[in-house]
Enzyme design. Structure first.
Site, short mmCIF file in Angstrom:
data_model
loop_
_atom_site.label_atom_id
_atom_site.label_comp_id
_atom_site.label_asym_id
_atom_site.label_seq_id
_atom_site.Cartn_x
_atom_site.Cartn_y
_atom_site.Cartn_z
N TYR A 44 0.86 -1.19 0.00
CA TYR A 44 0.00 0.00 0.00
C TYR A 44 0.89 1.24 0.00
CZ TYR A 44 -4.33 2.42 1.44
OH TYR A 44 -5.42 3.24 1.51
N ARG A 97 -6.32 10.50 -10.81
CA ARG A 97 -5.73 11.15 -9.62
C ARG A 97 -5.23 10.05 -8.69
NH1 ARG A 97 -5.95 10.11 -4.88
NH2 ARG A 97 -7.88 10.81 -3.97
N LYS A 115 -5.77 -1.98 -2.96
CA LYS A 115 -6.94 -1.79 -2.08
C LYS A 115 -7.62 -3.14 -1.84
CE LYS A 115 -7.13 2.80 -1.60
NZ LYS A 115 -7.34 3.59 -0.39
N GLU A 187 -12.36 4.75 -6.78
CA GLU A 187 -11.06 5.07 -6.18
C GLU A 187 -10.21 5.93 -7.10
OE1 GLU A 187 -10.24 3.55 -2.96
OE2 GLU A 187 -8.82 5.20 -3.05
N ASP A 188 -9.71 7.01 -6.56
CA ASP A 188 -8.73 7.84 -7.25
C ASP A 188 -9.17 8.33 -8.63
OD1 ASP A 188 -7.42 7.40 -4.91
OD2 ASP A 188 -5.55 6.69 -5.79
N ASP A 210 -14.22 5.95 -1.84
CA ASP A 210 -13.26 5.82 -0.74
C ASP A 210 -12.61 7.15 -0.40
OD1 ASP A 210 -11.69 4.35 1.06
OD2 ASP A 210 -10.08 4.17 -0.41
N ASP A 211 -12.28 7.94 -1.42
CA ASP A 211 -11.55 9.19 -1.19
C ASP A 211 -12.42 10.25 -0.54
OD1 ASP A 211 -9.03 8.36 -2.50
OD2 ASP A 211 -10.39 8.13 -4.20
N ASN A 352 -0.84 11.51 0.27
CA ASN A 352 -0.02 10.34 -0.05
C ASN A 352 0.60 10.49 -1.43
OD1 ASN A 352 -0.89 8.89 2.30
ND2 ASN A 352 -2.84 8.54 1.27
N1 NDP Z 1 -4.99 9.63 4.04
C1 NDP Z 1 -5.97 9.18 3.29
O1 NDP Z 1 -6.66 8.22 3.63
C2 NDP Z 1 -6.28 9.85 2.01
C3 NDP Z 1 -5.44 10.77 1.47
N2 NDP Z 1 -5.75 11.38 0.29
C4 NDP Z 1 -4.75 12.27 -0.27
O2 NDP Z 1 -5.27 13.58 -0.33
C5 NDP Z 1 -4.69 14.25 -1.42
C6 NDP Z 1 -5.78 14.98 -2.19
O3 NDP Z 1 -6.71 14.07 -2.69
P1 NDP Z 1 -8.10 14.59 -3.28
O4 NDP Z 1 -8.80 15.43 -2.30
O5 NDP Z 1 -8.80 13.43 -3.82
O6 NDP Z 1 -7.57 15.48 -4.49
P2 NDP Z 1 -8.31 16.65 -5.25
O7 NDP Z 1 -7.57 16.86 -6.50
O8 NDP Z 1 -9.76 16.40 -5.30
O9 NDP Z 1 -8.08 17.93 -4.31
C7 NDP Z 1 -6.85 18.55 -4.08
C8 NDP Z 1 -7.11 19.90 -3.48
O10 NDP Z 1 -5.87 20.45 -3.07
C9 NDP Z 1 -5.74 21.76 -3.61
N3 NDP Z 1 -4.31 22.03 -3.80
C10 NDP Z 1 -3.45 21.41 -4.62
N4 NDP Z 1 -2.22 21.93 -4.49
C11 NDP Z 1 -2.32 22.92 -3.58
C12 NDP Z 1 -1.41 23.85 -3.01
N5 NDP Z 1 -0.12 23.85 -3.35
N6 NDP Z 1 -1.88 24.73 -2.10
C13 NDP Z 1 -3.17 24.73 -1.75
N7 NDP Z 1 -4.09 23.86 -2.24
C14 NDP Z 1 -3.66 22.98 -3.13
C15 NDP Z 1 -6.53 21.74 -4.90
O11 NDP Z 1 -6.85 23.08 -5.24
P3 NDP Z 1 -7.76 23.47 -6.53
O12 NDP Z 1 -9.13 22.97 -6.19
O13 NDP Z 1 -7.69 24.95 -6.55
O14 NDP Z 1 -7.14 22.79 -7.68
C16 NDP Z 1 -7.73 20.91 -4.46
O15 NDP Z 1 -8.67 21.70 -3.80
C17 NDP Z 1 -3.93 13.21 -2.23
O16 NDP Z 1 -2.55 13.34 -1.98
C18 NDP Z 1 -4.40 11.90 -1.68
O17 NDP Z 1 -3.39 10.92 -1.67
C19 NDP Z 1 -6.91 11.15 -0.38
C20 NDP Z 1 -7.79 10.23 0.11
C21 NDP Z 1 -7.51 9.48 1.32
C1 PYR Z 2 -5.42 6.59 0.65
C2 PYR Z 2 -6.08 7.01 -0.57
O1 PYR Z 2 -7.15 6.52 -0.89
C3 PYR Z 2 -5.48 8.03 -1.38
O2 PYR Z 2 -4.45 8.58 -1.01
O3 PYR Z 2 -6.04 8.31 -2.43
MG MG Z 3 -7.64 6.90 -2.91
#
Ligand code: NDP
Ligand code: PYR
Ligand code: MG
Length: 511
Positions: A44, A97, A115, A187-188, A210-211, A352
């Site tokens: 993972y 993504r 997963k 997912e993603d 999941d996200d 991540n």
């Molecule tokens: N720990 C866990 O279980 C999980 C972790 N994650 C992690 O979260 C992260 C984001 O995932 P997700 O929400 O799906 O992605 P999205 O693309 O949906 O969202 C990313 C967000 O971050 C913003 N962003 C990107 N770069 C910057 C920056 N430099 N400064 C400020 N804001 C920024 C984007 O802005 P804008 O909207 O303006 O483009 C957007 O709002 C990933 O790295 C993923 O691995 C996700 C799911 C689960």
């Molecule tokens: C953990 C997870 O689902 C992610 O980083 O997208």
């Molecule tokens: Mg994910």
């Protein structure tokens, strides 16, 4: 394990484990379950991220089902090619993504594969009932399009109607082929598709993102546990997110929902305690017109601030959550500011893999003078700081989705309801023991995950029965925890077999 440990490079361990999964599935799961804390970072995050980046050049076997635009009109036939008939959980991605690594196209297959390995090892869903799917609609990643080892369609991503039709054909074919009790975990996907797919199919299919949803459930559980260390109720805290996408707005919404339940205040009110920053700065009402729909509920009245540090100083959050996919964004100044007005700042760096984490565990503890309550999406080793040892928690949806999915499967649920996410979250928070708290932990160790998953499954199933019309497995088992445990796949070997018999058994055992 002795052989695996001889590989120093994590990606080599990953490849050896994937080979083992193909060669001897039972042994793979036995190993993974018995050594979960050591092997999770390989199967993972973070190593699976590197595997996806290099997927074309380490490729050996398909491991899942690839459905491309070229199969449009024939997806049902393609599904029928999969050798297993009784599928209970599908994890599907289109690779746009992948973790915080961006568009990896077809190479994102590593994520559904990883997963689902966790569905089995952590949640006890039979391996043969799991189906990893990659929907290949091309990639906008130029580097991959020019990579001789890229295994996917060499074209720009399809979108609009062409994309929607392909996804719709897939969703219809899944239901036709496997019935309505098969769980489809999105997912993603990039957020411009993820919210829409969830909204479109949540009323007709058993779907779960999941996200958006799993992450929300795991973070809420961590926050509820963290409150025992910092004091106060959810509603007494102020939350600031860096990142307003799937993870950020999904978590924000579940926190607001839980606050609203606890205080009886309307959702519109509780949302006001939660602020988000995206790549353009603080989300405020003056930006409302141009915001994507999922950001609009978070556009509160405030002057527009461009940077995170300014937002931290102005909002004075008690909890800072990174969900940006942008590494190193929780700078020394940001963490020092959090520490200047909080006795114990709560800091979650969820992005991540490790390279994208908003800060490291060491940075969080050092810069906060060892006062931070810290958790991260990818694992960090324990940190020595100010004469103490801190074990950072791993706030990752891996705590939730295996048990959540198991709960849906064992109750024969046909839809996912938000109350199930809250139930899963509460079940996880309840698994944090006093001993864990004494060590500053806000998540239980992964070594107990099968027990934790059984409890989560039981609560999710209980909710499915309670809500009425959602659970089709009747009558309801009296003891749902015991029932969940009894349903869990276990890769055990015959206890009496001696060493030589075991070797024979390994070689020939079917799943
Ligand atoms: N720990 C866990 O279980 C999980 C972790 N994650 C992690 O979260 C992260 C984001 O995932 P997700 O929400 O799906 O992605 P999205 O693309 O949906 O969202 C990313 C967000 O971050 C913003 N962003 C990107 N770069 C910057 C920056 N430099 N400064 C400020 N804001 C920024 C984007 O802005 P804008 O909207 O303006 O483009 C957007 O709002 C990933 O790295 C993923 O691995 C996700 C799911 C689960
Ligand atoms: C953990 C997870 O689902 C992610 O980083 O997208
Ligand atoms: Mg994910």
């Amino acid at each position: 394990m002795h052989m695996l440990r001889q590989y120093q490079v994590p990606l080599q361990r990953y490849m050896a484990l994937m080979d083992l999964q193909e060669r001897n599935e039972r042994l793979f799961y036995k190993l993974l379950m018995d050594n979960v804390e050591e092997l999770l970072p390989i199967v993972y995050t973070p190593t699976v991220g590197e595997a996806c980046q290099k997927w074309g050049s380490i490729y050996r076997r398909p491991q899942g089902l690839y459905i491309s635009l070229r199969e449009k009109g024939r997806i049902l036939d393609v599904l029928k090619n999969w050798p297993e008939r009784n599928i209970q959980v599908i994890v599907v991605t289109d690779g746009e993504r992948i973790l915080g690594l961006g568009d990896l196209g077809c190479q994102g297959m590593g994520i559904p594969v990883g997963k689902l390995a966790l569905y089995t090892a952590l949640g006890g869903v039979r391996p043969s009932a799991c189906l990893p799917v990659m929907i290949d609609v091309g990639t906008n990643n130029e580097k991959l399009l020019n990579d001789e080892f890229y295994i996917g369609l060499r074209q720009k991503r399809a979108n609009g109607q062409e994309y929607a039709e392909l996804m719709d054909e897939f969703m219809t074919a899944v239901k036709q082929n496997y019935g309505e009790k098969v769980l489809i975990q999105f997912e993603d996907f990039a957020n411009h598709n993820a919210f829409e797919l969830l909204a479109k199919y949540r009323r007709t299919h058993l779907v779960f993102n999941d996200d958006i949803q799993g992450t929300a459930s795991v973070v809420l559980a961590g926050l509820v546990a963290a409150l025992k260390l910092v004091g106060g109720t959810l509603a007494e805290h102020t939350f600031l997110f860096l990142g307003a996408g799937e993870a950020g707005t999904g978590i924000a919404e579940l926190i607001a929902l839980e606050m609203s339940r606890q205080t009886k205040a309307p959702l519109e009110e509780t949302r006001k305690k939660i602020w988000l920053v995206d790549s353009k700065g603080l989300i405020v009402d003056s930006r409302k017109e141009s915001l994507q729909h999922f950001k609009k509920p978070w556009a509160h009245e405030h002057e527009h601030l461009k940077g995170l540090l300014d937002a931290v100083k102005a909002i004075k959050p008690t909890v800072l959550i990174g969900s940006s996919g942008a590494g190193k964004t929780f700078t020394k100044e940001v963490i020092e500011a959090m520490t200047s007005f909080n006795e114990k700042p709560v800091i979650f760096a969820l992005s991540n893999p490790t390279s994208q984490s908003e800060c490291t565990a060491e940075e969080a503890y050092q810069w906060s003078k060892a006062r931070a309550i810290f958790a991260s999406g990818s694992p960090f080793d324990p940190v020595e700081c100010h004469g103490q040892t801190f074990v950072p928690g791993q706030a990752n949806n891996a705590y939730i989705f295996p048990g959540f999915g198991l709960g849906l499967v064992i109750s024969g649920a046909i839809r996912v309801h938000d109350d199930m996410l809250l139930a899963a979250s509460e079940a996880l928070a309840r698994q944090v023991t006093q001993e864990n708290f004494d060590k500053g932990l806000i998540y239980p160790p992964f070594s107990n995950i099968r027990k934790i998953s059984a409890h989560i499954a039981a609560e999710v199933a209980a909710k499915a029965y309670e809500l009425g019309g959602l659970a089709t497995r009747l009558p309801r088992p009296a003891n749902l925890v015991k029932y969940a445990e009894s349903c869990m796949y276990s890769p055990n070997y015959a206890a009496t077999a001696d060493h030589r018999e075991l070797r024979f058994f390994y070689f020939f055992s079917p799943e």
